[in-house]
Structures are given as structure tokens and as C-alpha cells.
Design a protein around this motif. Structure first.
Motif, mmCIF file in Angstrom:
data_model
loop_
_atom_site.group_PDB
_atom_site.id
_atom_site.type_symbol
_atom_site.label_atom_id
_atom_site.label_comp_id
_atom_site.label_asym_id
_atom_site.label_seq_id
_atom_site.Cartn_x
_atom_site.Cartn_y
_atom_site.Cartn_z
ATOM 1 N N PHE A 3 0.815 -1.212 0.000
ATOM 2 C CA PHE A 3 0.000 0.000 0.000
ATOM 3 C C PHE A 3 0.854 1.271 0.000
ATOM 4 O O PHE A 3 0.328 2.365 0.177
ATOM 5 C CB PHE A 3 -0.940 0.004 1.203
ATOM 6 C CG PHE A 3 -2.369 0.297 0.861
ATOM 7 C CD1 PHE A 3 -2.963 -0.256 -0.250
ATOM 8 C CD2 PHE A 3 -3.137 1.137 1.657
ATOM 9 C CE1 PHE A 3 -4.282 -0.002 -0.565
ATOM 10 C CE2 PHE A 3 -4.455 1.409 1.344
ATOM 11 C CZ PHE A 3 -5.034 0.839 0.230
ATOM 12 N N ALA A 4 2.183 1.130 -0.162
ATOM 13 C CA ALA A 4 3.072 2.292 -0.204
ATOM 14 C C ALA A 4 2.730 3.147 -1.431
ATOM 15 O O ALA A 4 2.327 2.617 -2.475
ATOM 16 C CB ALA A 4 4.524 1.828 -0.270
ATOM 17 N N PRO A 5 2.873 4.481 -1.302
ATOM 18 C CA PRO A 5 3.381 5.265 -0.157
ATOM 19 C C PRO A 5 2.290 5.757 0.786
ATOM 20 O O PRO A 5 2.536 6.668 1.579
ATOM 21 C CB PRO A 5 4.050 6.443 -0.859
ATOM 22 C CG PRO A 5 3.194 6.671 -2.061
ATOM 23 C CD PRO A 5 2.724 5.303 -2.504
ATOM 24 N N LEU A 6 1.088 5.183 0.722
ATOM 25 C CA LEU A 6 0.012 5.587 1.629
ATOM 26 C C LEU A 6 0.161 4.899 2.981
ATOM 27 O O LEU A 6 -0.181 5.484 4.017
ATOM 28 C CB LEU A 6 -1.345 5.254 1.009
ATOM 29 C CG LEU A 6 -2.574 5.878 1.672
ATOM 30 C CD1 LEU A 6 -2.490 7.392 1.632
ATOM 31 C CD2 LEU A 6 -3.846 5.394 1.001
ATOM 32 N N ALA A 7 0.640 3.676 2.995
ATOM 33 C CA ALA A 7 0.897 2.954 4.238
ATOM 34 C C ALA A 7 2.154 2.101 4.028
ATOM 35 O O ALA A 7 2.083 1.097 3.307
ATOM 36 C CB ALA A 7 -0.293 2.075 4.616
#
Length: 515
Positions: free
Chosen positions: A465-469
Motif C-alpha cells: 500500500f506504499a506510499p500511503l501505508a
């Protein structure tokens, strides 16, 4: 027993591989013994040809597979050169250097590797009295021409797509990235198919640990055959039980080149036009190649549309079931009366309606894919119209449900990558079940479970889920929107640990220029 046979018996079991002894056979001095070995290996193989010739008073034989070699090259650059040679040559090296005019030649002293070379489409030259043989490349076989990829059509951008030939595909990437930093590691995977695989990356940009991990996982594959890149994908992904794709698949050379420049690694498999890109993130599946060819205003709008319709494709049927079954107070009165009137004669609850229409729609979509192209699209469209209208008239499903399922189907087509679109279609059904049992609470629970799964998922160590998580604000500029290209000064930090800067002396100022 002559000395050559003694040498072969002594070295027959001489090589070790992965703790197991591998049998090898050295080249015999007598050509008859060598030809017996080849004919025994290729027994009942009518496409394997043996071309006997006389050179300098000695018997020689060319061994190749009909249909995999260029017979004109063999005739002009091998047979004629051997027959017409005037200089007396005494060694295989002299023949390679002074006689043959073909470009790629390799000396070999084991018959086992020579058999493998013939299977790969090479030609083997065996000469009486020589303890080595020559392998040369004169491959030529029918391949599909380079055309526009059907699974990733683009309004603007290159029209060329990958084909089923490994070397054609690697050459298409070489044309895009003309630097010696573009590295290519070749492998052979599959005991029976001997499928060629190439790992491509940019030296100095790609993370060496990820490159090494990919090579290690490929080396651990022990299987009888690799027929498509999907075999590789399933055998090397981090979480084989996850429904979400952990690699990116593409038919476009420009997409591969763009991802290599960002520090990712490409896996090209012989026999398929689909190239694997690693590591992959969830947000890559929303990016289309023309996002970077159109102006950024257009790209921002299109990505917004995709994200909105992702929510529709995933949640709309479940929301309709939950609201009409448990939360009627959330619907405006006029709309509620209209829905109630349309469902008055329907004998099934909303969830059964939804499953009937969703499964029918999926069946029509699958039928449209399997039918010939000339009639497949017409059949799927007409089938949806006829079945939908007939079901409403027969009182099996309501008209609002037909509208809901149609919007859901259209929304799933807006996702650029098919692998993510099919995952969303699969996850939709559990959400419908949760909505029918718990209402909106079930949808919230299902959405939380999906989000938690996406956050813990990894693709070769990279958070899916990068760069959101985990959250990295500076890299969100290429997630929900596509900012101007002059603002992309740095490569994604999840893939690149060194050489992160992409451009210098930008025309327009950007936040990163002052760092």
C-alpha cells in the motif's frame, strides 16, 4: 577399450548439482559414436535432421531441428565454407576462426550440452577425429509480428507491444533504454520445456537486495515446464493465498522502460508477450501509460474517475443490498417508493437478486471473451440487454437491480490492469454476503478487513500500500493524481536506495530543488 572410452566412463558421473550427481558424456573421437548418442537422444524425432558432408577428407555432420533454424544461413555460411575450404585446418578452433563465416560459434566437449543446444534451436557440427564439437546460432522460427497490445490499448503513446519471442522483447526494451547500465541475467527454467527467462534491471538504480532476492526465488523453482509468465508469478509471489496481484503484468515496452527507470525489475519469459514487473504496489494498478503522455490536468481527471469507479465496482451492490434490506430510512421517500413499487412482485430478497444478476453478467462477460472477436462483443451486449429486460418483465429481478449491476460492470472496466479488476470482482461477492447479514456494519467490517490485508501485504519486501501505508507525503504526487513531470525529481524511495535523483536544471521550480 580405447583411451577415449575410458575417459568417458571415468567422467560419466563427474558433475554435482544441488547435492545430486549429474550424468555427462564427453564427445567421442569417432563420429559414429557421437551420431549414435544423438540418434538415441532424438529417437522418434522426425524433425531432427542430420546433414552429412565431407571436408578435407574427413566426415562431418550437421545436426539441427527443422523449423527452428535458417537453412539458408546454414547452406551459405556453414556447408559451403566447409566444403570449399582450401587451408588445412587441424583443430576445431581453426575451423571456427578460419573457415566458418557465421557470427556466433561456441566450442563444446560434452554431448549432453550439445543436445540441449539443438533443442534450443542451435546447430551442432560434429567432425570425425575431433574431441570437441561446434555449436553455432542460426535460429529462425515463425513469430507473431509486433502489433498494438490488445490488453492495454492507449489513445496516445507507442503502438508496439511484446510478442512471444524472448529476444525480440528484450530488444524492444533495449531500444527504449540505451545504456550499458541496463543489465540482463539469463536463466533456463523448466526441466522439460527449458524456457528462457531474462531478469532485467538498471544497475545503480535497482536495489541490489531485491535483485538478489528475485534471482534466488527463480533459482529455487524446480518444475517440469514453464509455459507462460503466470507460472513464474505464482511461484515467486510473497503471499500466494492473497486474491490481489502482487506483481504488475504488462504487454507494453514503454511501461517496462518507465518502471525500470524507477528502480523496478522486469522478468521477461520466452513464449509469452506478458512481462512481470517487481516490486508492485496497489497504486500501480491504476496507472495507465497515457497518464504520462497527456497533460497532467487530463491525467488527474482520469485518475479521479478511476478511483471513484473503483469504489462503485467494489461497494455499489453491497450498499444497495444493505440499504434496501436494513436501512430504508436512508433513502429519500420518493426514491424509496419507486424502489418498493419495482420490487413489489419480486419473489427474491435483494441479495438473491444481486447474485442472479452478477453471476449472469460474469457469465456473459466470459462468453464474450471466449467467442470469436467478430461476434463475441455483440453477443455479450445483446445477451445483457435481452436477459436484463426479460428478467424484469418476468418479475425475477427489479429494474433498479439491473441498473446497479450494469453500473458495477462498467465501473470494473475503468480499472486499467485486468489482474486488479478481476480481484475487485471476486471480493465484491463476500461484501454482498456481509451486507445481507449485517447491513452497513457488514460493509464496514469487510472494508476494514480488506484494508488491513492490503496494508500488511508485501511485494518482495515492499509494502503493497506504499506510499500511503506507510505514509510518505512527498511521494503521494503520483498516487491519487499525476503532477507535472518537472516536479518528479526523485525516484520512489521504496525501490531505490541510491541514485534517487532523476533530473537536473528543471525549467520550473519544484519543492525538491532547494533540498
Amino acid at each position: 577399450m580405447n583411451g577415449q572410452n575410458k575417459k568417458n566412463i571415468a567422467t560419466y558421473w563427474s558433475f554435482c548439482y544441488m547435492g545430486k550427481i549429474e550424468r555427462v558424456t564427453l564427445v567421442y573421437r569417432k563420429i559414429g559414436d557421437n551420431l549414435s548418442f544423438f540418434k538415441n537422444a532424438f529417437s522418434d524425432c522426425s524433425d531432427v535432421l542430420y546433414r552429412n558432408i565431407q571436408m578435407d577428407g574427413k566426415r562431418a555432420c550437421l545436426i539441427f531441428i527443422d523449423g527452428l533454424v535458417n537453412t539458408t544461413d546454414i547452406q551459405q555460411h556453414v556447408i559451403l565454407d566447409l566444403i570449399k575450404q582450401e587451408e588445412n585446418v587441424s583443430t576445431i578452433h581453426d575451423i571456427e576462426e578460419k573457415t566458418l563465416s557465421i557470427s556466433q560459434t561456441v566450442e563444446e566437449n560434452t554431448l549432453d550440452k550439445a543436445v540441449t543446444a539443438v533443442l534450443e534451436g542451435n546447430t551442432v557440427l560434429v567432425i570425425d577425429g575431433k574431441e570437441k564439437l561446434l555449436i553455432f546460432d542460426a535460429k529462425e522460427f515463425q513469430t507473431r509480428g509486433i502489433t498494438e497490445p490488445e490488453s492495454e490499448t492507449a489513445i496516445r503513446g507507442p503502438r508496439e507491444g511484446f510478442v512471444e519471442s524472448l529476444r525480440v522483447n528484450t530488444s524492444l526494451i533495449r531500444r527504449k533504454i540505451r545504456t550499458t547500465d541496463l543489465k540482463m541475467v539469463s536463466k533456463i527454467i523448466g526441466d522439460k520445456t527449458q524456457t528462457g527467462v531474462a531478469v532485467m534491471y538498471l544497475d545503480g538504480i535497482a536495489d541490489e537486495k531485491i535483485v538478489q532476492e528475485i534471482n534466488n526465488r527463480l533459482d529455487r523453482i524446480k518444475i517440469d515446464g514453464i509455459l507462460e509468465s503466470g507460472y513464474i508469478e505464482e511461484l515467486i509471489e510473497d503471499d500466494p493465498w492473497s486474491v490481489f496481484p502482487q506483481v504488475q503484468i504488462t504487454e507494453r515496452p514503454d511501461t517496462v522502460a518507465a518502471n525500470l527507470l524507477e528502480g523496478r525489475i522486469g522478468i521477461v519469459v520466452d513464449g509469452t508477450p506478458f512481462v512481470i514487473l517487481l516490486p508492485a504496489t496497489f497504486w500501480q494498478q491504476f496507472q495507465a501509460s497515457e497518464d504520462y503522455y497527456d497533460r497532467f490536468h487530463v491525467a488527474i481527471f482520469l485518475r479521479s474517475i478511476r478511483l471513484i469507479f473503483l469504489g462503485i465496482a467494489l461497494l455499489l451492490p453491497a450498499l444497495y443490498i444493505a440499504v434496501t434490506t436494513y436501512h430504508q430510512e436512508m433513502i429519500p421517500t420518493n426514491l424509496l417508493l419507486s424502489i418498493a413499487a419495482s420490487r413489489e412482485a419480486i419473489p427474491f430478497p435483494a441479495v438473491v437478486e444481486a447474485f442472479i444478476m452478477e453471476i449472469s453478467f460474469e457469465a456473459l462477460r466470459e462468453a464474450g471473451v471466449r467467442l470469436p472477436k467478430t461476434i463475441g462483443q455483440a453477443v455479450s451486449i445483446l445477451g445483457a440487454l435481452v436477459i436484463g429486460s426479460a428478467a424484469v418483465e418476468a418479475g425475477i429481478v427489479s429494474a433498479p437491480m439491473v441498473i446497479i449491476v450494469s453500473l458495477t460492470g462498467i465501473a470494473s472496466f475503468t480499472i486499467p490492469k485486468f489482474s486488479l479488476a478481476i480481484s475487485v470482482r471476486l471480493v465484491r461477492f463476500p461484501l454482498m454476503v456481509l451486507a445481507s447479514v449485517f447491513g452497513l456494519f457488514g460493509i464496514v467490517i469487510g472494508t476494514m478487513v480488506i484494508t488491513a490485508h492490503l496494508c500488511q501485504l508485501r511485494s518482495f519486501g515492499t509494502p503493497y500500500f506504499a506510499p500511503l501505508a506507510p505514509l510518505k507525503l512527498s511521494e503521494l504526487r503520483d498516487v491519487f493524481m499525476r503532477l507535472p513531470l518537472w516536479m518528479y525529481n526523485r525516484r520512489p524511495s521504496e525501490f531505490v536506495k541510491s541514485n534517487v535523483k532523476r533530473q537536473k536544471n528543471n525549467l520550473y521550480p519544484s519543492p525538491d530543488q532547494n533540498k
